[in-house]
Scaffold this active site. Structure first.
Site, mmCIF file in Angstrom:
data_model
loop_
_atom_site.group_PDB
_atom_site.id
_atom_site.type_symbol
_atom_site.label_atom_id
_atom_site.label_comp_id
_atom_site.label_asym_id
_atom_site.label_seq_id
_atom_site.Cartn_x
_atom_site.Cartn_y
_atom_site.Cartn_z
ATOM 1 C CD GLU A 54 4.419 -5.023 9.206
ATOM 2 O OE1 GLU A 54 5.032 -5.026 8.142
ATOM 3 O OE2 GLU A 54 4.891 -4.590 10.263
ATOM 4 C CG ASP A 110 5.200 2.692 7.283
ATOM 5 O OD1 ASP A 110 4.866 2.199 8.387
ATOM 6 O OD2 ASP A 110 4.376 2.986 6.401
ATOM 7 C CG HIS A 124 0.502 4.242 4.997
ATOM 8 N ND1 HIS A 124 -0.273 3.481 5.835
ATOM 9 C CD2 HIS A 124 -0.160 5.415 4.828
ATOM 10 C CE1 HIS A 124 -1.377 4.169 6.148
ATOM 11 N NE2 HIS A 124 -1.322 5.334 5.549
ATOM 12 C CG HIS A 158 -0.325 0.067 2.529
ATOM 13 N ND1 HIS A 158 0.340 -0.996 3.063
ATOM 14 C CD2 HIS A 158 -0.260 1.049 3.456
ATOM 15 C CE1 HIS A 158 0.782 -0.678 4.270
ATOM 16 N NE2 HIS A 158 0.444 0.566 4.525
#
Lengths: 562, 386
Positions: free
Chosen positions: A203, A72, A70, A68
């Site tokens: 995660e 990070d 983002h 995605h």
């Protein structure tokens, strides 16, 4: 042993960025390529020296997959592809492909133009990087090459976020990226089928969290907003247009309607028009409720929320609410750290007269969410990244006990090998099947394997099981039959025929379960062993018993020839 | 101005909160709603900011040590603290449903009793080096009780636990050695509803029928104080209020609550005659005896709370209570557990299994219910907090 290797890149315990290398079935895949937002030097980039000490990465990677937009998860992508060097395919969903370059350019502008840093990618590099992107649709299998295929699943979290299944032969890995198991106002919840991957990578940053209910957070947010408006103040929300902003806008709009409020809300961002355009474009990525309402009116065209005008900034009293992440170096970030005086370029210092509130509305999976996902996908092994091993042992035990699977938690930079048990598919010829069926006995049962004989031909990347005759024919070889002979001498005064007869009688009495025949042409046949008796004219009492058999292992072992 | 039609599309809690706001009555200073994976019937403080909870449904149960949301403690900087979630700091597994859990003050040790074994389990919650709660030992009991053996921490320097499921079996056992330090010499098969030390030596036992027993570990005999007007079929729970854990009996008040809402307040110096009797306005349901809970507020003067009848927690100020008066009105009632989404869709409404006051914040309470909900709330007293 066949295995899958996983290495999260990064050093020590830092959890600021995702970049995971996976080796499966001889293929190397990079999952995400994030930037660590906490560092201002090279430590913010992943350490690609694990892949190769110097030189380009193209020949070492079969593909790169971005979950995605983002930073990070994708912030280091242009650096990786244009400055380190990678020319292979980069896979991401359509919304991610549309939005990534905007975020990357925004980030580059702040880092280079505002902060004056040098070792950073350029605008042209972002464009060149995006040219290598191959977009993915949900639930559609994409062949990266003949052996490697990938498929994207809906992850919730932000617009366009995906979980990805990577498959080589019968081995597969699912990487979740960031996901959310509870739907919110504009996105649905993550979903995957019972694909039973060998490994599920998730995660675990929020794995030990029990989240406050969404309603309470929303209620507190609305309470603050309402209190300010009641006092005559104004509400200002600077937030990235494509993150949680849509969620808050829908929340505020609904609340304003219900409470019949008239005060205006200002939406400060240069991306408003683009944001709405993207949400209209990618409407299938939002949740069902939005899609249904979309027919009547566009949920992202708000009645009460308008673009901000700079002249409002000096009024005392307004409350600023900033959900989500303010990139380091921005004014927002400074204010959130409690700064009361800001040095603006070209102007004198500004006093912060605002009342500041920080709230987190990010959508991540907690421990319960991780358990739910495991229940959905039914992986054979579990791997958690970005958690401290000491603080995750309980979760590891919980997963291992509840699902009877192994749970791994590698530290950054550490490689984990997961042994897989891939099944090797082999085609069986019809003739061979028929022959086996004709032999009778119990039908094939997955739980009770049955031994059969055949010839395995490995040719042209396929495996076939055929009868020996067919194999010989295909290979152009002629069949040879082996017969073994053995001579046994014994003294017997009887005639050859009588000796044979006595042998026959004796065998008949001791080998009761076997078929023994005395054939008129002067042979005794025990199963497939042929016995003849001869003698020479010079020594008629020295009988030579000739035994001859073909190669049928199980039968010969059982017969004890004395 | 016209009050607009409210839509319930967003769920009962938002509606309830909004209606309160419109009425200009601020009921909560703070309210946080959480959902545990499995419901608990214990909340035990293991530190300033930590609590332990444990499962009681299903054969295998989890024991969790949770860190309270840091936002509660942020004080002046509360606006800038985004942390509103509980963190699981330590977790462990028990082979049985857990009925009671106590923490031994000054240690990282907790003791649990369950509904299926004839032992008490001793656990080490652990420190920074591991997040696993490990079992370190057991205390053997004479019998198994489906309701679990009642337990209370000893208040001496050497960790000990007072335990028993019926009066005659109550004893004080030293945790490290398993040595029995004291036994109650009373031939009574009445079941124990609760027990607690008043100070290092004096302890109270409340039997299910409401009888109070007071004992002293220095003295083999125990005194007992039956109820004057004991009605059969009722179940009693008790709550002890003391100024500090090393109190003398003179500073202590005992509240006894029956499953029909009858409340007795007694001074420890005169347990024979309660100084106050009253009837609370609650619904009696015999099947919910398990969750009866009456607790005194640690900071607020003469304030007590009651739960276990249904999905509410009621808070009372006992200063104005009198024996002849009408049923007292609560100064606050928390109905959050009844109003949750889960409650809407399930067949039976949730019941509050237990609640606990924050040790230092005067009006903060934690409550949990049968649907796994966990609420942390800071209530506003309409009268005094204007």
């Amino acid at each position: 042993m066949p295995d899958i290797k996983v290495t999260p890149l990064g050093a020590g315990q830092d959890v600021g960025r995702s970049c995971i290398l996976v080796s499966i079935g001889g293929k190397n895949i990079m999952l995400d390529c994030g930037m660590h937002m906490g560092y201002n030097d090279d430590r913010r980039f992943p350490d690609f020296s694990y892949i190769t000490q110097n030189g380009r990465l193209t020949e070492f990677l079969d593909c790169v997959i971005i979950s995605h937009f983002h930073l990070d998860h994708c912030g280091a992508l242009p650096y990786m592809s244009e400055m380190v060097g990678y020319d292979g395919p980069i896979y991401m969903t359509h919304p991610t492909k549309a939005i990534c370059p905007i975020l990357l350019e925004d980030f580059r502008k702040i880092t280079v133009d505002k902060k004056g840093e040098t070792n950073f990618f350029t605008s042209q590099m972002i464009k060149d990087c995006m040219k290598k992107v191959v977009p993915l649709n949900l639930h559609q299998t994409v062949q990266v090459d003949e052996e490697l295929e990938i498929k994207a699943y809906y992850a919730g979290h932000v617009l366009g976020a995906a979980m990805v299944q990577i498959k080589v032969g019968s081995e597969s890995v699912v990487y979740t990226g960031d996901y959310n198991m509870t739907p919110d106002r504009h996105l649905g919840a993550a979903w995957i089928d019972k694909c039973r991957p060998d490994l599920l990578i998730s995660e675990s940053t929020y794995a030990t969290t029990i989240r406050d209910s969404k309603r309470c957070r929303e209620r507190d947010f609305l309470k603050k907003v309402h209190e300010t408006v009641e006092r005559g103040g104004k509400v200002l929300i600077p937030v990235f247009a494509l993150g949680r902003a849509q969620e808050l806008c829908i929340l505020l709009e609904t609340f304003w309607e219900r409470m019949n409020l008239k005060a205006p809300i200002y939406f400060s961002t240069g991306l408003t028009e683009k944001a709405n355009h993207y949400y209209k474009l990618f409407i299938t990525w939002t949740n069902q409720k939005i899609r249904k309402t979309f027919v009547q009116r566009n949920m992202f065209e708000f009645k009460h929320i308008k673009a901000f005008d700079r002249s409002y900034a000096d009024n005392p009293g307004p409350m600023v609410i900033m959900p989500g992440y303010c990139v380091q170096g921005t004014v927002g970030h400074k204010i959130l750290n409690g700064q009361k005086k800001l040095e603006m370029e070209g102007r004198a210092t500004l006093d912060v007269k605002l009342q500041v509130e920080y709230m987190s509305f990010s959508a991540h999976a907690d421990a319960k969410g991780i358990m739910q996902l495991i229940r959905m996908a039914e992986p054979r092994n579990m791997l958690l990244v970005h958690g401290e091993a000491k603080k995750m042992e309980f979760l590891k035990d919980k997963i291992e006990q509840e699902f009877s699977i192994s749970c791994y938690m590698p530290a950054n930079g550490e490689t984990t090998s997961i042994v897989t048990n891939p099944s090797v598919p082999v085609d069986i010829s019809l003739n061979l099947l028929k022959r086996e069926m004709a032999l009778g006995g119990p039908l094939p049962d997955a739980k009770r394997p049955r031994t059969m004989h055949g010839t395995l031909i490995m040719k042209d990347n396929s495996l076939r099981l055929v009868s020996p005759e067919q194999a010989l024919k295909e290979l152009g070889l002629s069949e040879h039959q082996l017969r073994f002979t053995c001579r046994v001498q014994l003294h017997d005064p009887h005639s050859d025929n009588d000796t044979l007869g006595r042998i026959y009688t004796h065998l008949k009495s001791v080998l009761k379960t076997y078929s023994i025949q005395h054939v008129p042409d002067g042979t005794v046949i025990v199963e497939s062993i042929v016995i003849k008796v001869t003698s020479s004219a010079e020594e008629p009492n020295l009988k030579v018993i000739l035994l001859s058999w073909s190669y049928q292992v199980n039968k010969c072992d059982e017969l004890n020839l004395n | 101005e016209a009050i607009p039609q409210t839509r319930r599309a967003d769920g009962p809690i938002t509606h309830w909160q909004c209606s309160q706001r419109r009425n200009r009555q601020i009921r909560y200073k703070d309210l946080h709603v959480f959902q545990l994976e499995h419901p608990t019937k214990v909340i035990e403080w293991t530190g300033d900011k930590n609590i332990c909870v444990a499962g009681y449904t299903g054969s295998r149960s989890e024991i969790l040590e949770l860190l309270l949301p840091l936002k509660l403690y942020a004080g002046e900087n509360q606006g800038l603290c985004a942390e509103r979630d509980f963190k699981v700091q330590h977790g462990g597994f028990s082979e049985e449903p857990i009925e009671s859990l106590i923490h031994i003050s000054g240690t990282r040790c907790v003791v649990t009793s369950g509904s299926s074994s004839s032992t008490l389990q001793i656990w080490d919650i652990g420190g920074d080096d591991s997040d696993v709660i490990k079992r370190t030992g057991v205390i053997n009991l004479k019998s198994t009780s489906v309701k679990g053996c009642k337990i209370a921490p000893g208040l001496t320097d050497e960790p000990a636990v007072l335990h028993g499921s019926c009066i005659s079996e109550v004893q004080l056992t030293e945790i490290a050695t398993g040595r029995v330090l004291y036994t109650v010499a009373k031939e009574s098969s009445d079941s124990v509803s609760g027990l607690q030390f008043v100070n290092a030596c004096v302890f109270l036992i409340c039997a299910s029928d409401g009888t109070l027993f007071m004992g002293d570990t220095r003295d083999p005999s125990t005194c007992h104080y039956p109820l004057e007007d004991s009605k059969s079929g009722l179940h009693w729970a008790f709550g002890l209020r003391s100024d500090s854990s090393q109190s003398e009996p003179s500073g202590c008040t005992v509240a006894r609550l029956s499953s029909s809402g009858h409340m007795l307040l007694s001074d420890l110096r005169n347990l024979q005659s309660p100084f106050c009797q009253t009837q609370l306005n609650v619904q009696h349901d015999a099947s919910k005896n398990d969750f009866l809970n009456v607790s005194w507020a640690p900071v607020l003067d003469r304030c007590l709370s009651v739960s276990g009848f249904d999905g509410t927690v009621h808070i009372y100020n006992t200063i104005n209570w009198s024996t002849e008066g009408q049923s007292p009105q609560p100064v606050f009632s928390h109905r959050g557990h009844e109003m949750s989404d889960e409650a809407k869709y399930s067949g039976s409404p949730p019941v509050v299994t237990t609640h606990s006051w924050h040790q230092s914040r005067p009006k903060t309470i934690l409550s949990v219910a049968t649907d796994g909900s966990l609420h942390v709330w800071d209530w506003v007293d309409k009268i005094t907090d204007r």
